[in-house]
Design a protein around this motif. Structure first.
Motif, PDB file in Angstrom:
ATOM      1  N   ILE A   3     -14.798  14.420  33.300  1.00  0.00           N
ATOM      2  CA  ILE A   3     -16.222  15.070  32.739  1.00  0.00           C
ATOM      3  C   ILE A   3     -16.239  15.666  31.158  1.00  0.00           C
ATOM      4  CG2 ILE A   3     -18.140  16.785  33.147  1.00  0.00           C
ATOM      5  CD1 ILE A   3     -17.545  14.150  35.089  1.00  0.00           C
ATOM      6  N   GLY A   4     -16.087  14.084  30.437  1.00  0.00           N
ATOM      7  CA  GLY A   4     -15.743  15.152  28.922  1.00  0.00           C
ATOM      8  C   GLY A   4     -16.535  15.196  27.651  1.00  0.00           C
ATOM      9  N   THR A   5     -17.658  14.759  28.574  1.00  0.00           N
ATOM     10  CA  THR A   5     -19.067  15.129  27.885  1.00  0.00           C
ATOM     11  C   THR A   5     -20.520  15.640  28.140  1.00  0.00           C
ATOM     12  OG1 THR A   5     -19.977  12.425  28.055  1.00  0.00           O
ATOM     13  CG2 THR A   5     -18.316  12.788  26.125  1.00  0.00           C
ATOM     14  N   ALA A   6     -21.136  16.012  28.047  1.00  0.00           N
ATOM     15  CA  ALA A   6     -22.465  16.774  28.291  1.00  0.00           C
ATOM     16  C   ALA A   6     -23.705  15.205  28.592  1.00  0.00           C
ATOM     17  CB  ALA A   6     -23.710  16.822  27.069  1.00  0.00           C
ATOM     18  N   SER A   7     -22.903  13.661  28.880  1.00  0.00           N
ATOM     19  CA  SER A   7     -23.334  12.851  28.922  1.00  0.00           C
ATOM     20  C   SER A   7     -22.848  12.635  30.859  1.00  0.00           C
ATOM     21  CB  SER A   7     -23.524  11.385  28.385  1.00  0.00           C
ATOM     22  OG  SER A   7     -23.805  10.286  29.026  1.00  0.00           O
ATOM     23  N   ASP A   8     -21.662  12.672  30.612  1.00  0.00           N
ATOM     24  CA  ASP A   8     -20.936  12.735  31.977  1.00  0.00           C
ATOM     25  C   ASP A   8     -21.016  13.843  32.737  1.00  0.00           C
ATOM     26  OD1 ASP A   8     -19.278  11.046  31.056  1.00  0.00           O
ATOM     27  OD2 ASP A   8     -16.998  12.308  29.960  1.00  0.00           O
ATOM     28  N   LYS A  11     -24.368  12.253  34.824  1.00  0.00           N
ATOM     29  CA  LYS A  11     -24.269  11.877  35.397  1.00  0.00           C
ATOM     30  C   LYS A  11     -24.318  12.345  36.861  1.00  0.00           C
ATOM     31  CE  LYS A  11     -23.569   7.713  32.052  1.00  0.00           C
ATOM     32  NZ  LYS A  11     -22.210   7.278  31.692  1.00  0.00           N
ATOM     33  N   GLN A  34      -9.694  18.410  32.097  1.00  0.00           N
ATOM     34  CA  GLN A  34     -11.287  17.851  32.101  1.00  0.00           C
ATOM     35  C   GLN A  34     -11.252  16.832  33.583  1.00  0.00           C
ATOM     36  OE1 GLN A  34     -11.883  15.798  28.336  1.00  0.00           O
ATOM     37  NE2 GLN A  34     -13.141  18.220  27.957  1.00  0.00           N
TER      38      GLN A  34
END
Length: 96
Positions: A3-8, A11, A34
């Protein structure tokens, strides 16, 4: 799963709230790279509020050895704006 981004995070988390009629809190626990360790759901809310279980979140983080947390909760009403309580809760957790 990383989970490296807000998008991840979106999802991972959005399906957990789909069709939920009551507010709930989901804590995603991450390791130092992460990677997702666990997701823990707290359902101690009603249709328009939920208590942030700070003690339980911290206990879970210590037990799991979490290096990071992502917290999310829903608004079954569909209201997109955070309430004052929504804004204050993460600050309270961070200061603990």
């Amino acid at each position: 799963m990383i989970i490296g981004t807000a998008s991840d995070a979106a999802k991972l988390l959005i399906p957990m709230f789909s069709g939920c009629a009551e507010e709930k809190v989901v804590a995603a626990h991450l390791d130092g790279e992460q990677r997702l360790i666990a997701t823990i759901t707290s359902r101690n809310g009603g249709q328009d509020e939920v208590e942030l279980p700070i003690r339980a979140i911290i206990e879970d983080a210590l037990r799991l050895g979490s290096a990071g947390l992502i917290l999310a909760h829903n608004h079954p009403s569909g209201a997109p704006r955070p309430s004052e309580a929504d804004l204050a809760a993460p600050r309270q957790l961070a200061s603990t």
